[in-house]
Scaffold this motif. Sequence first.
Motif, PDB file in Angstrom:
ATOM      1  N   PRO A 226       0.723  -1.655  -0.233  1.00 41.68           N
ATOM      2  CA  PRO A 226      -0.209   0.600   0.084  1.00 41.68           C
ATOM      3  C   PRO A 226       0.384   1.121  -0.309  1.00 41.68           C
ATOM      4  O   PRO A 226       1.987   1.721   0.482  1.00 41.68           O
ATOM      5  CB  PRO A 226      -0.400   0.340   1.253  1.00 41.68           C
ATOM      6  N   LYS A 227       0.382   2.097  -0.336  1.00 46.53           N
ATOM      7  CA  LYS A 227       0.795   3.559  -0.519  1.00 46.53           C
ATOM      8  C   LYS A 227       1.245   4.373   0.634  1.00 46.53           C
ATOM      9  O   LYS A 227      -0.386   3.823   1.479  1.00 46.53           O
ATOM     10  CB  LYS A 227       0.366   4.332  -1.694  1.00 46.53           C
ATOM     11  N   PRO A 228       1.658   4.530   0.937  1.00 45.17           N
ATOM     12  CA  PRO A 228       1.721   5.434   2.553  1.00 45.17           C
ATOM     13  C   PRO A 228       1.151   6.619   2.465  1.00 45.17           C
ATOM     14  O   PRO A 228       0.261   7.211   1.508  1.00 45.17           O
ATOM     15  CB  PRO A 228       3.805   5.701   2.924  1.00 45.17           C
ATOM     16  N   ILE A 229       0.430   7.046   4.254  1.00 49.98           N
ATOM     17  CA  ILE A 229       0.275   7.945   4.660  1.00 49.98           C
ATOM     18  C   ILE A 229       1.293   9.209   4.810  1.00 49.98           C
ATOM     19  O   ILE A 229       1.948   8.959   5.499  1.00 49.98           O
ATOM     20  CB  ILE A 229      -0.738   7.652   6.570  1.00 49.98           C
ATOM     21  N   LYS A 230       0.904   9.868   4.349  1.00 47.63           N
ATOM     22  CA  LYS A 230       2.371  10.904   4.402  1.00 47.63           C
ATOM     23  C   LYS A 230       1.685  12.184   5.398  1.00 47.63           C
ATOM     24  O   LYS A 230       0.339  12.608   5.046  1.00 47.63           O
ATOM     25  CB  LYS A 230       2.777  11.605   3.154  1.00 47.63           C
ATOM     26  N   ILE A 231       2.829  12.321   6.357  1.00 46.12           N
ATOM     27  CA  ILE A 231       2.626  13.271   7.571  1.00 46.12           C
ATOM     28  C   ILE A 231       3.231  14.289   7.209  1.00 46.12           C
ATOM     29  O   ILE A 231       4.217  14.309   7.766  1.00 46.12           O
ATOM     30  CB  ILE A 231       2.147  12.461   8.885  1.00 46.12           C
ATOM     31  N   GLY A 232       3.746  15.604   6.440  1.00 48.00           N
ATOM     32  CA  GLY A 232       4.962  16.233   6.194  1.00 48.00           C
ATOM     33  C   GLY A 232       5.365  15.264   5.423  1.00 48.00           C
ATOM     34  O   GLY A 232       4.896  14.870   4.464  1.00 48.00           O
ATOM     35  N   ARG A 233       6.896  15.364   5.437  1.00 44.44           N
ATOM     36  CA  ARG A 233       7.984  14.565   4.659  1.00 44.44           C
ATOM     37  C   ARG A 233       7.578  13.264   5.753  1.00 44.44           C
ATOM     38  O   ARG A 233       8.339  12.516   4.557  1.00 44.44           O
ATOM     39  CB  ARG A 233       8.599  15.300   4.842  1.00 44.44           C
ATOM     40  N   SER A 234       6.779  12.492   6.453  1.00 39.94           N
ATOM     41  CA  SER A 234       6.865  11.196   7.129  1.00 39.94           C
ATOM     42  C   SER A 234       6.170  10.250   6.223  1.00 39.94           C
ATOM     43  O   SER A 234       4.987  11.088   5.894  1.00 39.94           O
ATOM     44  CB  SER A 234       7.429  11.188   7.992  1.00 39.94           C
ATOM     45  N   SER A 235       6.904   9.129   5.227  1.00 38.59           N
ATOM     46  CA  SER A 235       5.832   8.100   5.641  1.00 38.59           C
ATOM     47  C   SER A 235       5.219   6.997   6.569  1.00 38.59           C
ATOM     48  O   SER A 235       6.115   6.594   7.636  1.00 38.59           O
ATOM     49  CB  SER A 235       6.356   7.664   4.607  1.00 38.59           C
ATOM     50  N   PHE A 236       4.026   7.009   6.405  1.00 41.19           N
ATOM     51  CA  PHE A 236       3.346   6.154   7.950  1.00 41.19           C
ATOM     52  C   PHE A 236       2.419   4.994   7.044  1.00 41.19           C
ATOM     53  O   PHE A 236       2.259   4.951   6.278  1.00 41.19           O
ATOM     54  CB  PHE A 236       2.350   7.130   8.739  1.00 41.19           C
ATOM     55  N   TRP A 237       2.446   3.736   7.447  1.00 40.01           N
ATOM     56  CA  TRP A 237       1.638   2.972   7.311  1.00 40.01           C
ATOM     57  C   TRP A 237       0.686   2.672   8.908  1.00 40.01           C
ATOM     58  O   TRP A 237       1.257   2.076   9.816  1.00 40.01           O
ATOM     59  CB  TRP A 237       1.816   1.238   6.763  1.00 40.01           C
ATOM     60  N   THR A 238      -0.551   2.464   8.651  1.00 36.09           N
ATOM     61  CA  THR A 238      -1.498   1.116   9.795  1.00 36.09           C
ATOM     62  C   THR A 238      -1.092  -0.495   9.609  1.00 36.09           C
ATOM     63  O   THR A 238       0.125  -1.117   8.955  1.00 36.09           O
ATOM     64  CB  THR A 238      -2.844   1.545   9.633  1.00 36.09           C
ATOM     65  N   ILE A 239      -0.280  -0.182  11.205  1.00 35.14           N
ATOM     66  CA  ILE A 239      -0.243  -2.196  11.365  1.00 35.14           C
ATOM     67  C   ILE A 239      -1.402  -2.484  10.752  1.00 35.14           C
ATOM     68  O   ILE A 239      -0.804  -3.653  10.152  1.00 35.14           O
ATOM     69  CB  ILE A 239      -0.459  -1.563  12.721  1.00 35.14           C
ATOM     70  N   GLU A 240      -2.551  -2.364  10.393  1.00 35.08           N
ATOM     71  CA  GLU A 240      -3.287  -2.804   9.173  1.00 35.08           C
ATOM     72  C   GLU A 240      -2.932  -3.736   8.303  1.00 35.08           C
ATOM     73  O   GLU A 240      -2.847  -4.941   7.847  1.00 35.08           O
ATOM     74  CB  GLU A 240      -4.722  -2.969   9.723  1.00 35.08           C
ATOM     75  N   GLN A 241      -2.838  -2.915   7.872  1.00 37.02           N
ATOM     76  CA  GLN A 241      -1.653  -2.785   6.199  1.00 37.02           C
ATOM     77  C   GLN A 241      -1.178  -3.550   6.453  1.00 37.02           C
ATOM     78  O   GLN A 241      -0.561  -4.751   5.179  1.00 37.02           O
ATOM     79  CB  GLN A 241      -1.341  -1.585   5.860  1.00 37.02           C
ATOM     80  N   VAL A 242       0.063  -4.045   6.987  1.00 36.66           N
ATOM     81  CA  VAL A 242       1.675  -4.273   7.459  1.00 36.66           C
ATOM     82  C   VAL A 242       0.738  -5.586   7.394  1.00 36.66           C
ATOM     83  O   VAL A 242       1.230  -6.582   7.226  1.00 36.66           O
ATOM     84  CB  VAL A 242       2.019  -4.018   8.366  1.00 36.66           C
ATOM     85  N   GLN A 243       0.021  -6.037   8.386  1.00 36.81           N
ATOM     86  CA  GLN A 243      -0.376  -7.457   9.274  1.00 36.81           C
ATOM     87  C   GLN A 243      -1.101  -7.457   8.069  1.00 36.81           C
ATOM     88  O   GLN A 243      -1.063  -9.046   7.395  1.00 36.81           O
ATOM     89  CB  GLN A 243      -1.785  -7.302  10.278  1.00 36.81           C
ATOM     90  N   THR A 244      -1.788  -7.110   6.926  1.00 38.66           N
ATOM     91  CA  THR A 244      -2.830  -7.942   6.231  1.00 38.66           C
ATOM     92  C   THR A 244      -2.311  -8.234   4.976  1.00 38.66           C
ATOM     93  O   THR A 244      -2.275  -9.040   4.038  1.00 38.66           O
ATOM     94  CB  THR A 244      -4.090  -6.479   5.550  1.00 38.66           C
ATOM     95  N   PHE A 245      -0.846  -7.623   4.222  1.00 39.86           N
ATOM     96  CA  PHE A 245       0.152  -7.452   3.890  1.00 39.86           C
ATOM     97  C   PHE A 245       0.890  -9.449   3.765  1.00 39.86           C
ATOM     98  O   PHE A 245       0.545  -9.686   3.189  1.00 39.86           O
ATOM     99  CB  PHE A 245       1.214  -6.720   3.384  1.00 39.86           C
ATOM    100  N   ILE A 246       1.707  -9.115   4.978  1.00 44.03           N
ATOM    101  CA  ILE A 246       2.432 -10.512   5.655  1.00 44.03           C
ATOM    102  C   ILE A 246       1.554 -11.860   5.343  1.00 44.03           C
ATOM    103  O   ILE A 246       1.326 -12.716   4.946  1.00 44.03           O
ATOM    104  CB  ILE A 246       2.430 -10.450   6.600  1.00 44.03           C
ATOM    105  N   ARG A 247      -0.090 -11.470   5.994  1.00 45.48           N
ATOM    106  CA  ARG A 247      -0.759 -12.610   5.777  1.00 45.48           C
ATOM    107  C   ARG A 247      -1.025 -12.955   4.511  1.00 45.48           C
ATOM    108  O   ARG A 247      -1.519 -14.126   4.147  1.00 45.48           O
ATOM    109  CB  ARG A 247      -2.933 -12.144   6.359  1.00 45.48           C
ATOM    110  N   GLU A 248      -1.135 -12.345   3.270  1.00 46.06           N
ATOM    111  CA  GLU A 248      -1.521 -12.532   1.943  1.00 46.06           C
ATOM    112  C   GLU A 248      -0.233 -13.183   1.200  1.00 46.06           C
ATOM    113  O   GLU A 248      -0.875 -14.135   0.569  1.00 46.06           O
ATOM    114  CB  GLU A 248      -1.743 -11.037   1.459  1.00 46.06           C
TER     115      GLU A 248
END
Length: 69
Positions: free
Chosen positions: A40-62
Motif C-alpha cells: 500500500p501507498k503510505p500516509i504522508k504526514i509532512g515529509r514522513s511516510s506511515f502505514w497502519t499496522i493493519e495494512q502491514v498485517q494484511t500484506f503479511i497474511r496475504e
Amino acid sequence: MSQSSPQIPPITLMRIPQILKVMPVSKSKFWLMVQKGEFPKPIKIGRSSFWTIEQVQTFIRERSGQSTN
C-alpha cells in the motif's frame, strides 16, 4: 445518564524501520514494492511516510497464505 461520544479506535502507525523488522527486505526493495503497487501507498504526514499496522498485517497474511476470519 450522560451521553457519551462514540469511541474512536486507536490507529497504530508504523514507519519503515519498524516494517523492515518484520519484513525481510531491503529499504530499496520495499520502496520498489510500494511503487509497483504490491504494498500500500503510505500516509504522508509532512515529509514522513506511515502505514497502519493493519495494512502491514494484511500484506503479511496475504503473502503467507493465511486467511482472515
